[in-house]
Design a protein around this motif. Structure first.
Motif, PDB file in Angstrom:
ATOM      1  N   GLY A  23       0.806  -1.204   0.000  1.00 39.20           N
ATOM      2  CA  GLY A  23       0.000   0.000   0.000  1.00 39.20           C
ATOM      3  C   GLY A  23       0.842   1.257   0.000  1.00 39.20           C
ATOM      4  N   TYR A  24       2.140   1.106   0.240  1.00 41.35           N
ATOM      5  CA  TYR A  24       3.024   2.250   0.209  1.00 41.35           C
ATOM      6  C   TYR A  24       4.275   1.883  -0.546  1.00 41.35           C
ATOM      7  CZ  TYR A  24      -0.025   4.599   3.298  1.00 41.35           C
ATOM      8  OH  TYR A  24      -1.145   5.195   3.813  1.00 41.35           O
ATOM      9  N   ALA A  25       4.673   2.757  -1.403  1.00 41.02           N
ATOM     10  CA  ALA A  25       5.907   2.568  -2.148  1.00 41.02           C
ATOM     11  C   ALA A  25       6.825   3.723  -1.804  1.00 41.02           C
ATOM     12  CB  ALA A  25       5.622   2.558  -3.652  1.00 41.02           C
ATOM     13  N   GLU A  26       8.088   3.474  -1.925  1.00 38.81           N
ATOM     14  CA  GLU A  26       9.045   4.518  -1.617  1.00 38.81           C
ATOM     15  C   GLU A  26       9.308   5.327  -2.879  1.00 38.81           C
ATOM     16  OE1 GLU A  26      13.416   4.089  -0.163  1.00 38.81           O
ATOM     17  OE2 GLU A  26      12.029   3.172   1.257  1.00 38.81           O
ATOM     18  N   SER A  27       9.194   6.633  -2.777  1.00 41.78           N
ATOM     19  CA  SER A  27       9.488   7.477  -3.920  1.00 41.78           C
ATOM     20  C   SER A  27      10.993   7.694  -4.004  1.00 41.78           C
ATOM     21  CB  SER A  27       8.745   8.812  -3.790  1.00 41.78           C
ATOM     22  OG  SER A  27       9.197   9.513  -2.654  1.00 41.78           O
ATOM     23  N   GLU A  28      11.435   8.326  -5.053  1.00 44.92           N
ATOM     24  CA  GLU A  28      12.870   8.533  -5.250  1.00 44.92           C
ATOM     25  C   GLU A  28      13.527   9.307  -4.127  1.00 44.92           C
ATOM     26  OE1 GLU A  28      13.793  10.066  -9.096  1.00 44.92           O
ATOM     27  OE2 GLU A  28      12.491   8.625 -10.090  1.00 44.92           O
ATOM     28  N   ASP A  29      12.792  10.197  -3.465  1.00 43.40           N
ATOM     29  CA  ASP A  29      13.382  10.982  -2.380  1.00 43.40           C
ATOM     30  C   ASP A  29      13.338  10.253  -1.039  1.00 43.40           C
ATOM     31  OD1 ASP A  29      10.728  11.159  -1.662  1.00 43.40           O
ATOM     32  OD2 ASP A  29      10.656  13.349  -1.670  1.00 43.40           O
ATOM     33  N   GLY A  30      12.847   8.992  -1.023  1.00 43.33           N
ATOM     34  CA  GLY A  30      12.830   8.210   0.207  1.00 43.33           C
ATOM     35  C   GLY A  30      11.555   8.343   1.010  1.00 43.33           C
ATOM     36  N   SER A  31      10.647   9.208   0.575  1.00 43.09           N
ATOM     37  CA  SER A  31       9.398   9.356   1.316  1.00 43.09           C
ATOM     38  C   SER A  31       8.420   8.275   0.863  1.00 43.09           C
ATOM     39  CB  SER A  31       8.803  10.742   1.088  1.00 43.09           C
ATOM     40  OG  SER A  31       8.473  10.903  -0.273  1.00 43.09           O
ATOM     41  N   ALA A  32       7.386   8.072   1.639  1.00 43.54           N
ATOM     42  CA  ALA A  32       6.389   7.061   1.306  1.00 43.54           C
ATOM     43  C   ALA A  32       5.323   7.694   0.427  1.00 43.54           C
ATOM     44  CB  ALA A  32       5.761   6.500   2.565  1.00 43.54           C
ATOM     45  N   ALA A  33       4.923   6.966  -0.566  1.00 42.59           N
ATOM     46  CA  ALA A  33       3.863   7.432  -1.445  1.00 42.59           C
ATOM     47  C   ALA A  33       2.798   6.353  -1.500  1.00 42.59           C
ATOM     48  CB  ALA A  33       4.419   7.705  -2.859  1.00 42.59           C
ATOM     49  N   SER A  34       1.558   6.722  -1.381  1.00 43.05           N
ATOM     50  CA  SER A  34       0.473   5.755  -1.375  1.00 43.05           C
ATOM     51  C   SER A  34       0.319   5.132  -2.752  1.00 43.05           C
ATOM     52  CB  SER A  34      -0.828   6.441  -0.967  1.00 43.05           C
ATOM     53  OG  SER A  34      -1.893   5.529  -1.052  1.00 43.05           O
ATOM     54  N   THR A  35       0.112   3.810  -2.760  1.00 40.91           N
ATOM     55  CA  THR A  35      -0.175   3.110  -4.001  1.00 40.91           C
ATOM     56  C   THR A  35      -1.615   2.630  -4.018  1.00 40.91           C
ATOM     57  OG1 THR A  35       0.547   0.990  -3.088  1.00 40.91           O
ATOM     58  CG2 THR A  35       2.209   2.313  -4.249  1.00 40.91           C
ATOM     59  N   GLU A  36      -2.373   3.045  -3.015  1.00 45.07           N
ATOM     60  CA  GLU A  36      -3.764   2.621  -2.909  1.00 45.07           C
ATOM     61  C   GLU A  36      -4.616   3.361  -3.930  1.00 45.07           C
ATOM     62  OE1 GLU A  36      -4.978   0.298  -0.695  1.00 45.07           O
ATOM     63  OE2 GLU A  36      -2.875   0.004  -0.142  1.00 45.07           O
ATOM     64  N   THR A  37      -5.576   2.659  -4.472  1.00 45.06           N
ATOM     65  CA  THR A  37      -6.556   3.304  -5.331  1.00 45.06           C
ATOM     66  C   THR A  37      -7.905   3.141  -4.662  1.00 45.06           C
ATOM     67  OG1 THR A  37      -6.879   1.273  -6.580  1.00 45.06           O
ATOM     68  CG2 THR A  37      -5.259   2.844  -7.444  1.00 45.06           C
ATOM     69  N   THR A  38      -8.717   4.126  -4.804  1.00 47.29           N
ATOM     70  CA  THR A  38     -10.043   4.052  -4.202  1.00 47.29           C
ATOM     71  C   THR A  38     -11.085   4.224  -5.290  1.00 47.29           C
ATOM     72  OG1 THR A  38     -10.042   6.421  -3.753  1.00 47.29           O
ATOM     73  CG2 THR A  38      -9.266   4.989  -1.995  1.00 47.29           C
ATOM     74  N   THR A  39     -12.248   3.711  -5.034  1.00 44.49           N
ATOM     75  CA  THR A  39     -13.351   3.893  -5.959  1.00 44.49           C
ATOM     76  C   THR A  39     -14.299   4.915  -5.361  1.00 44.49           C
ATOM     77  OG1 THR A  39     -14.620   2.121  -4.942  1.00 44.49           O
ATOM     78  CG2 THR A  39     -13.171   1.500  -6.766  1.00 44.49           C
ATOM     79  N   ALA A  40     -15.149   5.446  -6.186  1.00 44.14           N
ATOM     80  CA  ALA A  40     -16.081   6.476  -5.723  1.00 44.14           C
ATOM     81  C   ALA A  40     -17.050   5.918  -4.692  1.00 44.14           C
ATOM     82  CB  ALA A  40     -16.854   7.046  -6.906  1.00 44.14           C
ATOM     83  N   SER A  41     -17.327   4.604  -4.736  1.00 41.94           N
ATOM     84  CA  SER A  41     -18.306   4.036  -3.819  1.00 41.94           C
ATOM     85  C   SER A  41     -17.709   3.622  -2.480  1.00 41.94           C
ATOM     86  CB  SER A  41     -18.977   2.831  -4.475  1.00 41.94           C
ATOM     87  OG  SER A  41     -18.005   1.833  -4.724  1.00 41.94           O
ATOM     88  N   MET A  42     -16.385   3.550  -2.362  1.00 43.97           N
ATOM     89  CA  MET A  42     -15.781   3.085  -1.118  1.00 43.97           C
ATOM     90  C   MET A  42     -14.748   4.097  -0.624  1.00 43.97           C
ATOM     91  SD  MET A  42     -14.101  -0.577  -0.527  1.00 43.97           S
ATOM     92  CE  MET A  42     -13.293  -1.012   0.966  1.00 43.97           C
ATOM     93  N   PRO A  43     -15.037   4.753   0.509  1.00 45.72           N
ATOM     94  CA  PRO A  43     -14.082   5.730   1.026  1.00 45.72           C
ATOM     95  C   PRO A  43     -12.827   5.037   1.553  1.00 45.72           C
ATOM     96  CG  PRO A  43     -15.876   5.437   2.560  1.00 45.72           C
ATOM     97  CD  PRO A  43     -16.218   4.632   1.340  1.00 45.72           C
ATOM     98  N   ASN A  44     -11.704   5.692   1.442  1.00 47.12           N
ATOM     99  CA  ASN A  44     -10.443   5.149   1.929  1.00 47.12           C
ATOM    100  C   ASN A  44     -10.420   5.261   3.451  1.00 47.12           C
ATOM    101  OD1 ASN A  44      -7.803   4.451   2.479  1.00 47.12           O
ATOM    102  ND2 ASN A  44      -6.928   5.774   0.902  1.00 47.12           N
ATOM    103  N   PRO A  45     -10.238   4.133   4.160  1.00 45.96           N
ATOM    104  CA  PRO A  45     -10.233   4.184   5.623  1.00 45.96           C
ATOM    105  C   PRO A  45      -8.913   4.711   6.193  1.00 45.96           C
ATOM    106  CG  PRO A  45      -9.835   1.955   4.892  1.00 45.96           C
ATOM    107  CD  PRO A  45     -10.104   2.780   3.654  1.00 45.96           C
ATOM    108  N   ILE A  46      -7.932   4.967   5.336  1.00 45.80           N
ATOM    109  CA  ILE A  46      -6.612   5.415   5.789  1.00 45.80           C
ATOM    110  C   ILE A  46      -6.519   6.932   5.691  1.00 45.80           C
ATOM    111  CG2 ILE A  46      -4.126   5.327   5.359  1.00 45.80           C
ATOM    112  CD1 ILE A  46      -4.582   2.490   4.255  1.00 45.80           C
ATOM    113  N   VAL A  47      -6.152   7.555   6.819  1.00 45.42           N
ATOM    114  CA  VAL A  47      -5.952   9.003   6.857  1.00 45.42           C
ATOM    115  C   VAL A  47      -4.506   9.258   7.261  1.00 45.42           C
ATOM    116  CG1 VAL A  47      -6.640  11.176   7.956  1.00 45.42           C
ATOM    117  CG2 VAL A  47      -8.361   9.412   7.490  1.00 45.42           C
ATOM    118  N   GLU A  48      -3.807  10.065   6.474  1.00 44.83           N
ATOM    119  CA  GLU A  48      -2.405  10.388   6.763  1.00 44.83           C
ATOM    120  C   GLU A  48      -2.311  11.621   7.655  1.00 44.83           C
ATOM    121  OE1 GLU A  48       0.731  10.215   3.733  1.00 44.83           O
ATOM    122  OE2 GLU A  48      -0.845   9.503   2.366  1.00 44.83           O
ATOM    123  N   TYR A  49      -1.297  11.635   8.522  1.00 44.86           N
ATOM    124  CA  TYR A  49      -1.018  12.771   9.403  1.00 44.86           C
ATOM    125  C   TYR A  49       0.440  13.173   9.214  1.00 44.86           C
ATOM    126  CZ  TYR A  49      -5.471  11.678  11.468  1.00 44.86           C
ATOM    127  OH  TYR A  49      -6.815  11.461  11.640  1.00 44.86           O
TER     128      TYR A  49
END
Length: 192
Positions: A23-49
């Protein structure tokens, strides 16, 4: 009606925990980038802080971070998430090797389950871990070699997933986390 709401909340939480370490891939700068895709009918239960205090404020309880022995190698957290508004989900990457740690914390009475790991269908074994070996921990190894642990202490439920680490180092990290979680659960034993 109250039990039905708890059952529905538990089912939604269980469904949101199905994606463990992916669900997370590392970008070139070393930060985490979400690889999750969501559909319009299902909200993403993950909230980033952006920081742990904001996560704790949103969840309404303190979360387990890093034992002092791991701070220099793994701090800061690359990913700071809540899952379903009830589970903290912190991702760390070592500065010394390729190992990665995911630690999750939740209130047992809120999630109504002792397994917030997101790993299902693995062979769990029960072990005594920690100071004086008082805490029982379920441990498993996934097909890709990820070491996983889950346990409860006091009013909290915890899980730990470690990728790209050998057995000896996993045991060291697990023991440190369990000892830290024991102290954490004792410190925060009373509800705020």
């Amino acid at each position: 009606m109250k039990n039905m709401k708890k059952t529905m909340l538990a089912a939604a939480l269980a469904a949101s925990l199905l994606a463990p370490i992916s669900g997370y891939a590392e970008s070139e700068d070393g930060s985490a980038a979400s690889t999750e895709t969501t559909t319009a009918s299902m909200p993403n239960p993950i909230v980033e802080y952006t920081n742990v205090p904001d996560l704790e404020l949103a969840l309404g309880f303190p979360v387990l971070y890093l034992p002092g022995s791991l701070y220099a190698t793994y701090h800061p957290a690359l990913v700071i998430n809540s899952i379903g508004g009830t589970v903290s989900d912190l991702h760390f990457r070592s500065r010394e090797d390729e190992s990665r740690i995911i630690v999750r914390t939740a209130l047992l009475k809120t999630v109504n389950t002792e397994d917030i790991s997101g790993y299902y269908g693995v062979n769990w074994t029960l072990q005594d871990v920690g100071d004086m070996k008082h805490t029982q921990v379920n441990v498993a190894i996934t097909e890709d070699g990820t070491h996983v642990a889950r346990w409860t202490k006091g009013r909290f439920v915890f899980s730990l997933a470690i990728k790209d680490m050998d057995e000896k180092n996993f045991r060291f990290v697990l023991k440190n986390y369990v000892v830290c979680a024991d102290r954490f659960a004792y410190r925060y034993r009373e509800e705020a």
